[in-house]
Each structure stands twice: as structure tokens, then as C-alpha cells.
Design a protein around this motif. Structure first.
Motif, PDB file in Angstrom:
ATOM      1  N   VAL A  78       0.725  -1.252  -0.246  1.00 12.95           N
ATOM      2  CA  VAL A  78      -0.127   0.150  -0.076  1.00 12.95           C
ATOM      3  C   VAL A  78       0.827   1.198  -0.054  1.00 12.95           C
ATOM      4  O   VAL A  78       0.551   2.166  -0.823  1.00 12.95           O
ATOM      5  CB  VAL A  78      -1.222  -0.088   1.266  1.00 12.95           C
ATOM      6  N   PRO A  79       1.642   1.470   1.000  1.00  8.82           N
ATOM      7  CA  PRO A  79       2.756   2.567   1.004  1.00  8.82           C
ATOM      8  C   PRO A  79       3.298   2.644  -0.511  1.00  8.82           C
ATOM      9  O   PRO A  79       3.555   3.705  -1.023  1.00  8.82           O
ATOM     10  CB  PRO A  79       3.653   2.346   2.141  1.00  8.82           C
ATOM     11  N   LEU A  80       3.996   1.666  -0.947  1.00  7.36           N
ATOM     12  CA  LEU A  80       4.601   1.565  -2.369  1.00  7.36           C
ATOM     13  C   LEU A  80       3.578   2.030  -3.500  1.00  7.36           C
ATOM     14  O   LEU A  80       4.039   3.105  -4.303  1.00  7.36           O
ATOM     15  CB  LEU A  80       5.086   0.385  -2.750  1.00  7.36           C
ATOM     16  N   VAL A  81       2.330   1.789  -3.413  1.00  2.00           N
ATOM     17  CA  VAL A  81       1.310   2.245  -4.466  1.00  2.00           C
ATOM     18  C   VAL A  81       1.288   3.792  -4.251  1.00  2.00           C
ATOM     19  O   VAL A  81       0.932   4.473  -5.284  1.00  2.00           O
ATOM     20  CB  VAL A  81      -0.028   1.084  -4.263  1.00  2.00           C
ATOM     21  N   ILE A  82       1.041   4.087  -2.958  1.00  2.00           N
ATOM     22  CA  ILE A  82       0.908   5.298  -2.734  1.00  2.00           C
ATOM     23  C   ILE A  82       1.945   6.378  -3.532  1.00  2.00           C
ATOM     24  O   ILE A  82       1.809   7.579  -3.925  1.00  2.00           O
ATOM     25  CB  ILE A  82       0.498   5.807  -1.406  1.00  2.00           C
ATOM     26  N   VAL A  83       3.185   6.027  -3.100  1.00  2.00           N
ATOM     27  CA  VAL A  83       4.261   6.716  -3.572  1.00  2.00           C
ATOM     28  C   VAL A  83       4.190   6.620  -5.260  1.00  2.00           C
ATOM     29  O   VAL A  83       4.475   7.822  -5.744  1.00  2.00           O
ATOM     30  CB  VAL A  83       5.710   5.994  -3.154  1.00  2.00           C
ATOM     31  N   LEU A  84       3.926   5.514  -5.496  1.00  2.00           N
ATOM     32  CA  LEU A  84       3.944   5.516  -7.088  1.00  2.00           C
ATOM     33  C   LEU A  84       2.629   6.461  -7.765  1.00  2.00           C
ATOM     34  O   LEU A  84       3.071   7.125  -8.807  1.00  2.00           O
ATOM     35  CB  LEU A  84       3.845   4.023  -7.655  1.00  2.00           C
ATOM     36  N   MET A  85       1.766   6.540  -6.978  1.00  2.00           N
ATOM     37  CA  MET A  85       0.648   7.330  -7.779  1.00  2.00           C
ATOM     38  C   MET A  85       0.861   8.885  -7.394  1.00  2.00           C
ATOM     39  O   MET A  85       0.424   9.484  -8.426  1.00  2.00           O
ATOM     40  CB  MET A  85      -0.580   7.037  -6.813  1.00  2.00           C
ATOM     41  N   LYS A  86       1.597   9.211  -6.258  1.00  2.00           N
ATOM     42  CA  LYS A  86       2.110  10.732  -6.117  1.00  2.00           C
ATOM     43  C   LYS A  86       2.951  10.854  -7.396  1.00  2.00           C
ATOM     44  O   LYS A  86       3.029  12.114  -7.844  1.00  2.00           O
ATOM     45  CB  LYS A  86       2.790  10.861  -4.814  1.00  2.00           C
ATOM     46  N   HIS A  87       3.887  10.026  -7.378  1.00  2.00           N
ATOM     47  CA  HIS A  87       4.940  10.297  -8.423  1.00  2.00           C
ATOM     48  C   HIS A  87       4.307  10.519  -9.800  1.00  2.00           C
ATOM     49  O   HIS A  87       4.670  11.216 -10.764  1.00  2.00           O
ATOM     50  CB  HIS A  87       6.106   9.060  -8.627  1.00  2.00           C
ATOM     51  N   ARG A 147       1.248  11.348 -10.561  1.00  2.00           N
ATOM     52  CA  ARG A 147       0.543  12.560 -10.724  1.00  2.00           C
ATOM     53  C   ARG A 147       1.610  13.732 -10.885  1.00  2.00           C
ATOM     54  O   ARG A 147       1.224  14.748 -11.811  1.00  2.00           O
ATOM     55  CB  ARG A 147      -0.075  12.897  -9.105  1.00  2.00           C
ATOM     56  N   ALA A 148       2.657  13.835 -10.104  1.00  2.35           N
ATOM     57  CA  ALA A 148       3.812  14.767 -10.207  1.00  2.35           C
ATOM     58  C   ALA A 148       4.304  14.842 -11.685  1.00  2.35           C
ATOM     59  O   ALA A 148       4.387  15.967 -12.338  1.00  2.35           O
ATOM     60  CB  ALA A 148       4.783  14.573  -9.457  1.00  2.35           C
ATOM     61  N   MET A 149       4.470  13.659 -12.324  1.00  2.00           N
ATOM     62  CA  MET A 149       4.856  13.746 -13.687  1.00  2.00           C
ATOM     63  C   MET A 149       3.685  14.042 -14.491  1.00  2.00           C
ATOM     64  O   MET A 149       4.185  14.835 -15.739  1.00  2.00           O
ATOM     65  CB  MET A 149       5.081  12.324 -14.173  1.00  2.00           C
ATOM     66  N   ALA A 150       2.639  13.948 -14.422  1.00  2.00           N
ATOM     67  CA  ALA A 150       1.753  14.385 -15.013  1.00  2.00           C
ATOM     68  C   ALA A 150       1.417  15.853 -15.208  1.00  2.00           C
ATOM     69  O   ALA A 150       1.244  16.420 -16.241  1.00  2.00           O
ATOM     70  CB  ALA A 150       0.335  13.779 -14.883  1.00  2.00           C
ATOM     71  N   GLU A 151       1.802  16.354 -14.114  1.00  2.00           N
ATOM     72  CA  GLU A 151       1.605  17.612 -13.775  1.00  2.00           C
ATOM     73  C   GLU A 151       2.662  18.416 -14.671  1.00  2.00           C
ATOM     74  O   GLU A 151       2.550  19.548 -15.116  1.00  2.00           O
ATOM     75  CB  GLU A 151       1.617  18.196 -12.464  1.00  2.00           C
ATOM     76  N   LEU A 152       3.881  17.963 -14.701  1.00  2.00           N
ATOM     77  CA  LEU A 152       5.165  18.238 -15.126  1.00  2.00           C
ATOM     78  C   LEU A 152       4.831  18.335 -16.721  1.00  2.00           C
ATOM     79  O   LEU A 152       5.381  19.277 -17.561  1.00  2.00           O
ATOM     80  CB  LEU A 152       6.331  17.712 -15.018  1.00  2.00           C
ATOM     81  N   LEU A 153       4.479  17.337 -17.316  1.00  2.00           N
ATOM     82  CA  LEU A 153       4.161  17.114 -18.689  1.00  2.00           C
ATOM     83  C   LEU A 153       3.051  18.235 -19.225  1.00  2.00           C
ATOM     84  O   LEU A 153       3.253  18.801 -20.324  1.00  2.00           O
ATOM     85  CB  LEU A 153       3.644  15.660 -19.176  1.00  2.00           C
TER      86      LEU A 153
END
Length: 82
Positions: A20-29, A31-37
Motif C-alpha cells: 500500500v505505501p509503495l502504491v501511494i508513492v507511485l501514484m504521487k510520482h 501525478r507529479a509527472m503528469a503535472e510536469l508534462l
């Protein structure tokens, strides 16, 4: 097959603590990549629009100069014929 509840409990515990924490970290990442793009594409689009606006202005200026030259040549040819 007697150990199925213990195995499921172990997987549930492992999933809750590690997955679960790994999935949360990956989802945050993600989201951040999508915002940058998204920001990058917006800036890119703005730059392209500004470039096109400059080109249109340049073409208008060139066309204006051509019209003025044609008018001048028309005036000269009318003066010569009169």
C-alpha cells in the motif's frame, strides 16, 4: 489446505505494510509527472503561438511593403505615360 487463513492473513499483513505505501508513492510520482508534462505542453503551446504571431506580423509587414512598392511603380508608370 488447513493453513489457508494464516497464509491469507500473512499476505494481507504484508500488503498493508509494504504494498500500500509503495502504491501511494507511485501514484504521487505519476501525478507529479503528469503535472510536469501538462505544464511543459502548455508552455510549449504558448511559445508556438507567440512564434506564429511573430511570423504573421512579419508577413503582414512584407506584404505592406510589397503593396507600397507596387503603388510607387504604378505612380511612376502613370507619370511616364502622361
Amino acid at each position: 489446505m488447513e493453513n489457508v487463513p494464516e497464509i491469507l492473513a500473512a499476505f494481507g499483513f504484508f500488503g498493508a505494510i509494504f504494498v500500500v505505501p509503495l502504491v501511494i508513492v507511485l501514484m504521487k510520482h505519476q501525478r507529479a509527472m503528469a503535472e510536469l508534462l501538462h505544464r511543459g505542453s502548455a508552455n510549449d503551446a504558448i511559445q508556438r503561438i507567440e512564434s506564429l504571431e511573430r511570423e504573421v506580423l512579419e508577413l503582414k509587414n512584407v506584404r505592406h511593403e510589397q503593396i507600397l512598392r507596387q503603388d510607387d511603380q504604378g505612380d511612376i508608370s502613370r507619370r511616364i505615360s502622361h
